[in-house]
Design a protein around this motif. Sequence first.
Motif, PDB file in Angstrom:
ATOM      1  N   PHE A 200       0.827  -1.205   0.000  1.00 42.30           N
ATOM      2  CA  PHE A 200       0.000   0.000   0.000  1.00 42.30           C
ATOM      3  C   PHE A 200       0.871   1.270   0.000  1.00 42.30           C
ATOM      4  N   GLU A 201       1.947   1.250   0.750  1.00 47.50           N
ATOM      5  CA  GLU A 201       2.844   2.410   0.776  1.00 47.50           C
ATOM      6  C   GLU A 201       3.484   2.634  -0.590  1.00 47.50           C
ATOM      7  N   GLU A 202       3.859   1.540  -1.266  1.00 49.73           N
ATOM      8  CA  GLU A 202       4.441   1.704  -2.604  1.00 49.73           C
ATOM      9  C   GLU A 202       3.415   2.275  -3.569  1.00 49.73           C
ATOM     10  N   GLN A 203       2.142   1.783  -3.477  1.00 47.28           N
ATOM     11  CA  GLN A 203       1.087   2.323  -4.332  1.00 47.28           C
ATOM     12  C   GLN A 203       0.855   3.799  -4.028  1.00 47.28           C
ATOM     13  N   LEU A 204       0.914   4.146  -2.729  1.00 45.00           N
ATOM     14  CA  LEU A 204       0.733   5.547  -2.339  1.00 45.00           C
ATOM     15  C   LEU A 204       1.841   6.435  -2.909  1.00 45.00           C
TER      16      LEU A 204
ATOM     17  N   GLU B 216       3.445   5.836  -5.753  1.00 42.84           N
ATOM     18  CA  GLU B 216       3.168   6.022  -7.185  1.00 42.84           C
ATOM     19  C   GLU B 216       2.096   7.087  -7.388  1.00 42.84           C
ATOM     20  N   ASN B 217       1.036   7.054  -6.550  1.00 50.73           N
ATOM     21  CA  ASN B 217      -0.029   8.060  -6.675  1.00 50.73           C
ATOM     22  C   ASN B 217       0.511   9.466  -6.401  1.00 50.73           C
ATOM     23  N   ARG B 218       1.438   9.587  -5.429  1.00 46.96           N
ATOM     24  CA  ARG B 218       2.012  10.893  -5.117  1.00 46.96           C
ATOM     25  C   ARG B 218       2.806  11.430  -6.300  1.00 46.96           C
ATOM     26  N   ASP B 219       3.528  10.541  -7.014  1.00 48.88           N
ATOM     27  CA  ASP B 219       4.290  10.971  -8.197  1.00 48.88           C
ATOM     28  C   ASP B 219       3.360  11.458  -9.287  1.00 48.88           C
ATOM     29  N   ASP B 220       2.227  10.729  -9.492  1.00 53.87           N
ATOM     30  CA  ASP B 220       1.247  11.182 -10.496  1.00 53.87           C
ATOM     31  C   ASP B 220       0.687  12.545 -10.132  1.00 53.87           C
ATOM     32  N   LEU B 221       0.410  12.747  -8.854  1.00 55.87           N
ATOM     33  CA  LEU B 221      -0.121  14.035  -8.408  1.00 55.87           C
ATOM     34  C   LEU B 221       0.876  15.160  -8.632  1.00 55.87           C
ATOM     35  N   ASP B 222       2.164  14.916  -8.379  1.00 54.37           N
ATOM     36  CA  ASP B 222       3.191  15.936  -8.625  1.00 54.37           C
ATOM     37  C   ASP B 222       3.243  16.321 -10.091  1.00 54.37           C
ATOM     38  N   ARG B 223       3.096  15.320 -10.969  1.00 53.37           N
ATOM     39  CA  ARG B 223       3.110  15.604 -12.416  1.00 53.37           C
ATOM     40  C   ARG B 223       1.936  16.475 -12.807  1.00 53.37           C
TER      41      ARG B 223
END
Length: 869
Positions: A440-444, A446-453
């Motif tokens: 779950f932390e790894e998925q979180l 990845e989601n944070r990187d998408d949000l930064d983009r």
Amino acid sequence: MRWKPPRFEIRYLIMGTLAGFFFVLCFALLHSTLNMRSARKMAQIYLTAITNGVTETTDCWIREKKKQIGFLAESDVVVKYFQEKKGKVREYFSRVLQANLEYEVLFLTDLEGRVIFDSWPTGYVPVDLRKGSAWKALEKNKFGLTLDTNIQKSPATGKPILVITSGVFDGKGRLLGVIGCALDWDLFNDTFILPIKVGQTGYVGITDEQYRNISHPDKNLNLKNLSFHPFIRRLVDRKNGFQRYPFTGVIKYMSYRQLKETGWVVSAHVNESELLGPSIKARNIILLMSVLSFLLVLFVVGYIDIFRLEQAEREAKASEWKFKILFHRGNDGIFVHAVEMDGTPGALSEANEVFCRLIGMEKEEILNRLVEEGLRFQDPSVYRALVQETLVRKYKMTVLKLLPVSGGELFVEVRLFLLENREGVSILGFLRDITERIEFEEQLKENRDDLDRMVKERTRELTDTNLKLEDKIRERLEMEEALRESEEKYRNIVEMANDGILVVQSGIVVFANRKICEILKGSEETIRGVRLLSIVSADDRLKVLKCLRARNLTQMTEVQLVTLDQQTMDTELSAGPITYEGNPADFLFVRDVTEKKRAEEEKKRQREQLVQADKMVALGTLVSGVAHEINNPNNSIMLNAPILAEMWKDVLPILEEYCEENGEFMMAGIPYREAKGYIEDLMLGLRDSSRRIKSIVEDLKNFARPSRVELTQDVDINEMIASSINLVSNLVKKSTEKFMVEFGYNLPPVRGNFQRLEQVMVNLIQNSCEALEDRKKGVRIATGFSKKENAVEIRVSDDGMGISPDHITQIMDPFFTTKRERGGTGLGLSVSSSIIKEHKGTMVFESQPGIGTTVTIRIPVRFARRSRK
């Protein structure tokens, strides 16, 4: 692991209880004996502390009353009453009696002990000093401050009183009369002595040197002779100590101490039974408690023998059952294995089903095998390091990647606890599967990187929009800048104006320029928001209101404004209407006319100086005539004084012969042998005084008719100062008790005029004496030589009222004086400054208001002849 209750022998417990019982019994007897002895010692300490406190209180009260009578004896009201037989003595005594309730009466007597005044409204005199012991004690003490230690009953109230007397002396030490008081002893006794409690049965008493009680709870015993009691005789004879004595069949303790001021003895008493009763009671309680404790121990032993073991076994079984439930039904994998002292993991001794499922092995395969064979981590050596750290810290937790035997990989949270028991040391471990949390932390992430983009893309769009807005804002700022420059131009004109400008709306200041801020001694922030009338003096507020109603900028009105530091400022004010920020307002011009007023005052002062100068011209003419008239009789004195001296020399042998033949006779009321030693001095004084009159007359003539003074004398500065002091000695004696002169050693003479310099010193000494506020302040004169400036230095200092900074720069101006109402002409320091300048010297003033003034005169030696040794 099963808990086993400890084994013990009942007989040992019973023997220990018996031993404890006998020990407590012995301890109770010893404690009782020591406690009684300690109680007696504490009684002595307790009673001594009480007597010390009462002694200090009584001595302090008597000292305070003696000081008050001493102060009254030196007061100006009492001294003036004896000298002039009048004064506000009754009002003065009334205030003293209101502040000190212990006074029964204050009285004054003449030198024969007759009362001439007392504070009773009816004039009744309670004490006849001529017949009482107070007058004898006063005479024995040579009329100093005296306390009569013989307490007696007041003839007015019948209460015990204490008499304090003191002689009243004038400034020359002559006895004028006596002042005294009668103190209400019962008031002090009821306030400070009788309220003191000494336990439940004790009390505090005071006995005088005549074996009389003067302070006792039973007032019927006061002032009665009790010398028939042995303990009273010991108390008065020994003065200080501690004793145990019987009184009416009761044993008592008593501590006693002598008063320093009167010689009386203060004593504190208490019954012995009150002090030792608690000790006996404590001993009985300890014995009873020891018996009860022994019986209780026997009961407890029986209870333990029958029920304790069975109860402990039931609790152990319940505890073991709870541990098994937690071990096998928990959500974490739990395991136990042995460990060597060097940190090497041993074989598994216990494991639950969750642990077996995590590592992919059956429980039968795991038990009694090395833990490292079942726990396979990605790094095989990491577990041994964890065990070694657990041995040191008792606990360790970390996250590792586990490789189960069945395949795959898991992220587990490992917690290790150190277990220590009789069999040795082992490790209790917990494994928790946290693979889902890691995923779950790894998925979180990845989601944070998408949000930064996405944020970066949105920021790019906002940047483009911002650039367009900046162009529009730039155009608006250019317009505002042009408007601001226009407004700034007019604001600068207003700010740089030489007159103060105020804008007022509804009586409140909304604008103030730089000049008005200088006038009111504040900033624009502190002035804006202030009510206009609050900065106008109360007398001129009506003028300002009329000026606002007139609204005429050409009409100037003189008003006084109040600055922010509460000082007044003379101004001229005019007002007119304007519109300010879209609302009607009043526009005020304020012009500072302080300098104008100061110039008018200076012109007025110059006119006064011209008038004073005319007076001085007239005075000079008058002085010339008066000097001529004084010279004629003074010349007669100067001519006749030597003739009288010669006649005395001729008559003296005849008088001596007459005295030898006929004995002593009187001359002008003085015996001849005493008078003949003074007559020659009188002749010399008469001659010197006439010469001094002639010198003064010559100085007056020179002052009235200025002429060139020859500065050809070699003046000894120390001799000149000594002569000046003689001239003003009477003024010095009246002005100060602290007049000090310090002459420099081996000073070279200065070239000049002795009398002119003497005139300067006389003027400076007079000014210093007149500046003193009372005779406690001093005047100091010192002379010396300054090698640096090659000059003789004279320093005159005083502790007077000082000179204000506004006047220090004007004190040497002609006709300037702060003593005009006392006859000052304003010429003293001006003439003195001129004389010092004639001698090529300098005169410098240093002064601080309220502290004093120092005048330093330096006269160079280069104008003198060769120095004398």
